[in-house]
Every structure is written in C-alpha cells, then in structure tokens.
Design a protein around this motif. Sequence first.
Motif, PDB file in Angstrom:
ATOM      1  N   ALA A  53      -9.319  -2.606   3.749  1.00 31.20           N
ATOM      2  CA  ALA A  53      -7.923  -2.688   4.188  1.00 31.20           C
ATOM      3  C   ALA A  53      -7.562  -4.138   4.504  1.00 31.20           C
ATOM      4  O   ALA A  53      -6.487  -4.620   4.108  1.00 31.20           O
ATOM      5  N   GLY A  54      -8.454  -4.834   5.185  1.00 36.25           N
ATOM      6  CA  GLY A  54      -8.208  -6.253   5.435  1.00 36.25           C
ATOM      7  C   GLY A  54      -8.140  -7.049   4.153  1.00 36.25           C
ATOM      8  O   GLY A  54      -7.302  -7.945   3.996  1.00 36.25           O
ATOM      9  N   TYR A  55      -9.003  -6.715   3.214  1.00 36.43           N
ATOM     10  CA  TYR A  55      -9.035  -7.429   1.936  1.00 36.43           C
ATOM     11  C   TYR A  55      -7.765  -7.192   1.129  1.00 36.43           C
ATOM     12  O   TYR A  55      -7.128  -8.140   0.670  1.00 36.43           O
ATOM     13  N   PHE A  56      -7.382  -5.951   0.966  1.00 33.50           N
ATOM     14  CA  PHE A  56      -6.223  -5.656   0.119  1.00 33.50           C
ATOM     15  C   PHE A  56      -4.902  -5.958   0.808  1.00 33.50           C
ATOM     16  O   PHE A  56      -3.951  -6.372   0.136  1.00 33.50           O
ATOM     17  N   LEU A  57      -4.812  -5.759   2.102  1.00 35.07           N
ATOM     18  CA  LEU A  57      -3.546  -6.053   2.780  1.00 35.07           C
ATOM     19  C   LEU A  57      -3.298  -7.552   2.887  1.00 35.07           C
ATOM     20  O   LEU A  57      -2.145  -7.989   2.862  1.00 35.07           O
ATOM     21  N   SER A  58      -4.348  -8.334   2.987  1.00 41.68           N
ATOM     22  CA  SER A  58      -4.143  -9.780   3.070  1.00 41.68           C
ATOM     23  C   SER A  58      -3.914 -10.414   1.701  1.00 41.68           C
ATOM     24  O   SER A  58      -3.374 -11.507   1.613  1.00 41.68           O
ATOM     25  N   GLY A  59      -4.289  -9.722   0.652  1.00 42.55           N
ATOM     26  CA  GLY A  59      -4.148 -10.308  -0.678  1.00 42.55           C
ATOM     27  C   GLY A  59      -3.106  -9.658  -1.562  1.00 42.55           C
ATOM     28  O   GLY A  59      -3.041  -9.934  -2.757  1.00 42.55           O
ATOM     29  N   SER A  60      -2.280  -8.799  -0.988  1.00 42.37           N
ATOM     30  CA  SER A  60      -1.316  -8.095  -1.835  1.00 42.37           C
ATOM     31  C   SER A  60       0.131  -8.513  -1.574  1.00 42.37           C
ATOM     32  O   SER A  60       1.049  -7.718  -1.753  1.00 42.37           O
ATOM     33  N   SER A  61       0.344  -9.735  -1.167  1.00 51.42           N
ATOM     34  CA  SER A  61       1.711 -10.203  -0.952  1.00 51.42           C
ATOM     35  C   SER A  61       2.485 -10.276  -2.268  1.00 51.42           C
ATOM     36  O   SER A  61       3.712 -10.175  -2.271  1.00 51.42           O
ATOM     37  N   TRP A  62       1.779 -10.402  -3.358  1.00 52.62           N
ATOM     38  CA  TRP A  62       2.436 -10.454  -4.663  1.00 52.62           C
ATOM     39  C   TRP A  62       3.151  -9.140  -4.977  1.00 52.62           C
ATOM     40  O   TRP A  62       4.148  -9.136  -5.719  1.00 52.62           O
ATOM     41  N   VAL A  63       2.678  -8.032  -4.423  1.00 49.38           N
ATOM     42  CA  VAL A  63       3.345  -6.746  -4.640  1.00 49.38           C
ATOM     43  C   VAL A  63       4.714  -6.765  -3.976  1.00 49.38           C
ATOM     44  O   VAL A  63       5.713  -6.343  -4.561  1.00 49.38           O
ATOM     45  N   TYR A  64       4.757  -7.280  -2.756  1.00 43.82           N
ATOM     46  CA  TYR A  64       6.033  -7.396  -2.042  1.00 43.82           C
ATOM     47  C   TYR A  64       6.988  -8.327  -2.783  1.00 43.82           C
ATOM     48  O   TYR A  64       8.158  -8.004  -2.963  1.00 43.82           O
ATOM     49  N   VAL A  65       6.485  -9.469  -3.209  1.00 47.29           N
ATOM     50  CA  VAL A  65       7.334 -10.433  -3.916  1.00 47.29           C
ATOM     51  C   VAL A  65       7.859  -9.831  -5.218  1.00 47.29           C
ATOM     52  O   VAL A  65       9.039  -9.986  -5.552  1.00 47.29           O
ATOM     53  N   SER A  66       7.019  -9.116  -5.924  1.00 43.96           N
ATOM     54  CA  SER A  66       7.447  -8.500  -7.182  1.00 43.96           C
ATOM     55  C   SER A  66       8.563  -7.495  -6.965  1.00 43.96           C
ATOM     56  O   SER A  66       9.546  -7.476  -7.710  1.00 43.96           O
ATOM     57  N   MET A  67       8.420  -6.672  -5.952  1.00 40.60           N
ATOM     58  CA  MET A  67       9.428  -5.627  -5.730  1.00 40.60           C
ATOM     59  C   MET A  67      10.689  -6.157  -5.069  1.00 40.60           C
ATOM     60  O   MET A  67      11.798  -5.760  -5.430  1.00 40.60           O
ATOM     61  N   HIS A  68      10.530  -7.042  -4.092  1.00 37.11           N
ATOM     62  CA  HIS A  68      11.693  -7.505  -3.343  1.00 37.11           C
ATOM     63  C   HIS A  68      12.465  -8.604  -4.081  1.00 37.11           C
ATOM     64  O   HIS A  68      13.682  -8.527  -4.202  1.00 37.11           O
ATOM     65  N   GLU A  69      11.756  -9.612  -4.544  1.00 33.52           N
ATOM     66  CA  GLU A  69      12.432 -10.745  -5.172  1.00 33.52           C
ATOM     67  C   GLU A  69      12.862 -10.451  -6.613  1.00 33.52           C
ATOM     68  O   GLU A  69      13.976 -10.766  -7.004  1.00 33.52           O
ATOM     69  N   LEU A  73      14.464  -4.715  -4.597  1.00 34.27           N
ATOM     70  CA  LEU A  73      14.249  -3.621  -3.662  1.00 34.27           C
ATOM     71  C   LEU A  73      14.454  -4.151  -2.253  1.00 34.27           C
ATOM     72  O   LEU A  73      14.082  -5.294  -1.961  1.00 34.27           O
ATOM     73  N   ILE A  74      15.030  -3.343  -1.381  1.00 35.99           N
ATOM     74  CA  ILE A  74      15.289  -3.835  -0.024  1.00 35.99           C
ATOM     75  C   ILE A  74      13.956  -4.097   0.694  1.00 35.99           C
ATOM     76  O   ILE A  74      12.944  -3.448   0.418  1.00 35.99           O
ATOM     77  N   ALA A  75      13.996  -5.045   1.601  1.00 42.11           N
ATOM     78  CA  ALA A  75      12.774  -5.552   2.233  1.00 42.11           C
ATOM     79  C   ALA A  75      11.956  -4.489   2.976  1.00 42.11           C
ATOM     80  O   ALA A  75      10.731  -4.463   2.832  1.00 42.11           O
ATOM     81  N   PRO A  76      12.562  -3.604   3.772  1.00 40.06           N
ATOM     82  CA  PRO A  76      11.726  -2.625   4.482  1.00 40.06           C
ATOM     83  C   PRO A  76      10.971  -1.683   3.544  1.00 40.06           C
ATOM     84  O   PRO A  76       9.796  -1.374   3.782  1.00 40.06           O
ATOM     85  N   ILE A  77      11.605  -1.266   2.486  1.00 37.15           N
ATOM     86  CA  ILE A  77      10.927  -0.362   1.545  1.00 37.15           C
ATOM     87  C   ILE A  77       9.859  -1.116   0.763  1.00 37.15           C
ATOM     88  O   ILE A  77       8.762  -0.596   0.532  1.00 37.15           O
ATOM     89  N   ALA A  78      10.147  -2.344   0.373  1.00 40.39           N
ATOM     90  CA  ALA A  78       9.145  -3.144  -0.327  1.00 40.39           C
ATOM     91  C   ALA A  78       7.934  -3.398   0.572  1.00 40.39           C
ATOM     92  O   ALA A  78       6.788  -3.337   0.114  1.00 40.39           O
ATOM     93  N   GLY A  79       8.170  -3.647   1.853  1.00 38.77           N
ATOM     94  CA  GLY A  79       7.066  -3.836   2.791  1.00 38.77           C
ATOM     95  C   GLY A  79       6.258  -2.568   2.981  1.00 38.77           C
ATOM     96  O   GLY A  79       5.022  -2.599   3.024  1.00 38.77           O
ATOM     97  N   LEU A  80       6.944  -1.431   3.075  1.00 41.86           N
ATOM     98  CA  LEU A  80       6.257  -0.151   3.236  1.00 41.86           C
ATOM     99  C   LEU A  80       5.407   0.181   2.010  1.00 41.86           C
ATOM    100  O   LEU A  80       4.246   0.600   2.140  1.00 41.86           O
ATOM    101  N   VAL A  81       5.952  -0.039   0.842  1.00 42.34           N
ATOM    102  CA  VAL A  81       5.203   0.233  -0.393  1.00 42.34           C
ATOM    103  C   VAL A  81       4.008  -0.716  -0.508  1.00 42.34           C
ATOM    104  O   VAL A  81       2.930  -0.312  -0.957  1.00 42.34           O
ATOM    105  N   THR A  82       4.166  -1.958  -0.086  1.00 38.31           N
ATOM    106  CA  THR A  82       3.054  -2.911  -0.123  1.00 38.31           C
ATOM    107  C   THR A  82       1.931  -2.474   0.806  1.00 38.31           C
ATOM    108  O   THR A  82       0.753  -2.521   0.435  1.00 38.31           O
ATOM    109  N   VAL A  83       2.274  -2.021   2.005  1.00 35.79           N
ATOM    110  CA  VAL A  83       1.255  -1.545   2.946  1.00 35.79           C
ATOM    111  C   VAL A  83       0.585  -0.284   2.402  1.00 35.79           C
ATOM    112  O   VAL A  83      -0.642  -0.145   2.465  1.00 35.79           O
ATOM    113  N   LEU A  84       1.365   0.629   1.852  1.00 36.19           N
ATOM    114  CA  LEU A  84       0.782   1.837   1.263  1.00 36.19           C
ATOM    115  C   LEU A  84      -0.132   1.502   0.086  1.00 36.19           C
ATOM    116  O   LEU A  84      -1.188   2.112  -0.069  1.00 36.19           O
TER     117      LEU A  84
END
Length: 120
Positions: A53-69, A73-84
């Motif tokens: 969890a530490g490994y994937f959550l710290s290295g998956s910011s690209w998922v948020y950037v892909s969906m949000h930027e 996609l709105i930021a809260p949903i993009a953040g939730l999907v990234t955490v999931l």
Amino acid sequence: MTQLLPALAGASMTLALAPFNAWWLAPLPLVLLLYFYQKKPTYAFRYALLFFAGYFLSGSSWVYVSMHEHGNLIAPIAGLVTVLFGLVMALLSALPFRLRRLWLGSALRIPLGFASVMML
C-alpha cells in the motif's frame, strides 16, 4: 510503530524508480519486508499489505494526473479512484503472502516455493 514501518519501507521503494533513480535503495525495503515476514509469519499478509500500500500509493500520482488533468475528472473522484487503485494493487500483491499461509502452511519457507506462489 510496527504498522507504520512496512508502509514507510514500501513508500521508499518509489525512490529507486524514475525520476529519483536511487537504484541502490531498492534492496533495503525488501530486506525489511522479509525481516517482518520472518519475525511474525502470522502477520505476513498484514505487513505485506501495508508495504505494498505504501509502495503503490506513493507511486501512483500519475493515475490522478491522467484522470484529473487529461481526462477532466473532478478532483475528489480522481483522488478516490487513485486511492482505490493503489489499495487494489496492494491487495493483489499481498495476496501470495496470505495464500502461503492458507494453502501450504509452513512448507513455503524456501524461496523457490514462495516465488512459485508469487507467480499465481
């Protein structure tokens, strides 16, 4: 503290990858994961789940950037999907630690047996 240490070790694994390129750091968190695995085999799944969890959550910011930027996609949903995404990937990576305990008991203490379960 013992719950936080595997998560921090997993998060430090991302430093071994691009753009940080601290490749010499990669074996250290893995040794720490194996230390926890040998120390309390009954908690191996928990420690592996925290590590990954530490490994994937710290290295998956690209998922948020892909969906949000890029996907608008709105930021809260993009953040939730990234955490999931990070948690599902951690669960899939930690699953062999649980399968070792359920299926084969203590017979998988040899590295070859554990590697074969990781391939599942």
